[in-house]
Motif scaffolding. Structure first.
Motif, PDB file in Angstrom:
ATOM      1  N   ARG A 198      95.597  71.642  25.859  1.00 12.83           N
ATOM      2  CA  ARG A 198      95.548  70.849  25.042  1.00 12.83           C
ATOM      3  C   ARG A 198      94.079  69.919  24.987  1.00 12.83           C
ATOM      4  O   ARG A 198      94.280  68.662  25.256  1.00 12.83           O
ATOM      5  CB  ARG A 198      96.758  69.289  24.009  1.00 12.83           C
ATOM      6  N   ASP A 202      89.555  70.077  21.478  1.00 12.69           N
ATOM      7  CA  ASP A 202      89.968  71.517  20.709  1.00 12.69           C
ATOM      8  C   ASP A 202      90.772  70.569  19.296  1.00 12.69           C
ATOM      9  O   ASP A 202      91.857  70.072  19.039  1.00 12.69           O
ATOM     10  CB  ASP A 202      91.554  72.470  21.263  1.00 12.69           C
ATOM     11  N   LYS A 204      91.005  72.242  17.051  1.00 11.68           N
ATOM     12  CA  LYS A 204      92.235  72.715  15.825  1.00 11.68           C
ATOM     13  C   LYS A 204      93.637  72.078  16.313  1.00 11.68           C
ATOM     14  O   LYS A 204      94.538  72.857  15.718  1.00 11.68           O
ATOM     15  CB  LYS A 204      92.294  74.236  15.949  1.00 11.68           C
TER      16      LYS A 204
END
Ligand code: SF4
Ligand code: SF4
Lengths: 387, 94
Positions: A198, A202, A204
């Motif tokens: 993670r 990122d 998203k």
């Protein structure tokens, strides 16, 4: 495998990093770690690596930058020593609890005061409870090999914790020794690509790193570090097995030397291990049943492996290149906890030595063996101090 | 009281759900409550810009009051209001 070369320990680490080509290195120079970051910043300036090198204004900042970079999804390395490591203290705990697999070379140097730039393990011992793994190397070759293994151990999904690769200041950092490097491809394949968890970049998968945890969650999150430390014992073992396949050099979490039929065993970490084996050979030639144990992985402590090596022995001398004024020193305490459930455990004595770079003479280790073979000596001894 | 075990929590206590601070009712911390005198208020929205907890409610570009579920009573809005339209009142006192 390269032609053997003569190189110092700091350069060997810089060369290992060069082969691994981490995404980010943030550091602040401090003796005796300086050669690592100087040499590595040359590699960056010459375009020999793709690393983003950040010259921090302090060690606290250096490690903070490393944590940010690691959370962003980067493979990160740094290096420090002594007061620099002490200055990172707050961030050491943060790094581990945020589960950032950062690799940090620690050129072991004592802590002030009195101010002194020479070797002992006090600096690393200050970080022993922070949740970092700690590997200790005996010589230049091990400083290089430990560095390569460290990336794989730290980044393993079952571990995901930072690692200190410790090497004795000056004794290993600055001494020229023989080094056999692996070729670049072997190192790259062994370490593998970095797999971020993670990453902050990122968008998203938005993630908050390092939030506060109140009394209802703090303990459980701290226990995650403990569970990963437990898993790290197996991961480190497996990594050392795999490393033997590519390098021909077989390492263990704790390494016994002529311990099998020994009655008296000495335990140490770092460069002292070589001196210890030399003394064991001398005493063996005189028919004395002595052996030695080198602890390579200090955190997590390989208690079962150490207990196995010490089972059935008459006496054990634990050599600590650090002291904990008022009680036994760190390695001694861990050896004791390892044998605490043993039936008929050996008589264990602690010997503090080599503080602030005081030379260790082989004859002193012979005397330690003679003392424990004669059932003499205190529980805690301060070898060679002028009282 | 929380009941998740260590192994079921995200590694390192990461928060993996966006916007979850909404669930954290910081209004429970409040010792003083901001109140607005709309007769003085010019709807300049300075308070809305400054509020660290996004607790100043705005509708059709007008300041319409406070979201007390999350207003922690810090008093920044009262301090910043250029026309002193906000006063801080002790909680629990009429
Ligand atoms: S800062 Fe004062 S005048 Fe401006 S909108 Fe807020 S309460 Fe009204
Ligand atoms: S008191 Fe603080 S939290 Fe509450 S509305 Fe004013 S600025 Fe926001």
């Amino acid at each position: 495998m390269s032609e053997p070369m003569a190189i110092n320990g700091d350069m060997a680490i810089a060369m290992a990093w060069k082969q691994i080509d981490p995404d980010v290195v943030a550091a602040y120079p401090i003796t005796p770690q300086t050669i690592i970051v100087e040499a590595f910043s040359d590699f960056v300036a010459n375009g020999e690596v793709n690393t983003e090198y950040v010259c921090a204004e302090s060690e606290h900042s250096a490690l903070t930058i490393c944590v940010g970079a690691s959370a962003a999804g980067a493979r990160v390395a740094t290096a420090t020593a002594s007061a620099g490591l002490a200055f990172m203290w707050e961030m050491l705990y943060v790094t581990a609890s945020m589960r950032m697999p950062i690799i940090m070379a620690v050129a072991n140097r004592t802590l002030s005061g009195p101010i002194n730039i020479h070797c002992d393990h006090s600096d690393a011992m200050g970080g022993r409870d922070s949740g970092w793994l700690q590997l200790f190397g005996e010589n230049v070759q091990e400083a290089y090999d430990n560095t390569i293994m460290a990336f794989r151990i730290a980044e393993d999904m079952r571990v995901r914790l930072p690692i200190m690769t410790c090497l004795d200041g000056f004794i290993i950092t600055h001494a020229l020794e023989r080094l056999e490097m692996l070729d670049d491809k072997t190192v790259k394949d062994f370490v593998g690509p970095f797999r971020p968890v993670r990453p902050l970049l990122d968008v998203k998968q938005p993630t908050t790193y390092g939030p506060l945890a109140m009394p209802d969650y703090y303990y459980e999150l701290k226990y995650q570090v403990q569970a990963s430390m437990d898993a790290a014992l197996d991961v480190a073992k497996k990594t050392m097995d795999d490393f033997a396949k590519v390098s021909g050099r077989k390492y263990h979490l704790a390494e016994g030397y002529r311990t099998e039929d020994a009655d008296y065993v000495m335990v140490a970490m770092g460069s002292t291990a070589g001196t210890m084996r030399y003394v064991v050979d001398q005493l063996r030639a005189q028919g004395k049943k002595v052996g030695a144990v080198k602890v390579r992985l200090f955190r997590p402590f390989p208690a079962a492996d150490v207990a196995k090596l010490l089972e059935g022995k008459k006496a054990v001398a634990v050599m600590d290149r650090a002291m904990s004024p008022g009680t036994g020193s760190p390695l001694y305490m861990d050896v004791l906890q390892s044998i605490s459930r043993m039936k008929d455990p050996p008589r264990v004595s602690n010997y503090v030595y080599g503080l602030g770079g005081r030379d260790l003479i082989p004859g002193q280790l012979t005397e330690v063996f003679q003392e424990i073979m004669a059932n003499k000596g205190d529980r805690i001894n301060f070898m060679g101090v002028r009282k | 009281m929380a009941n998740e075990g260590s192994s079921s929590l995200p590694a390192g206590g990461m928060i993996i759900e966006a916007g979850s601070s909404k669930k954290y009712k910081t209004g429970e911390w409040r010792a003083q409550r901001p109140e607005v005198d709309k007769a003085k208020c010019t709807d300049c929205l300075t308070c809305w810009i400054y509020c660290p907890d996004n607790s100043v409610m705005v509708k059709d570009e007008k300041m319409v009051g406070f979201k007390y579920s999350h207003c922690k009573g810090c008093g920044i809005c009262a301090n910043q209001c250029p026309v002193k339209a906000i006063t801080m009142k002790e909680e629990g006192v009429e």
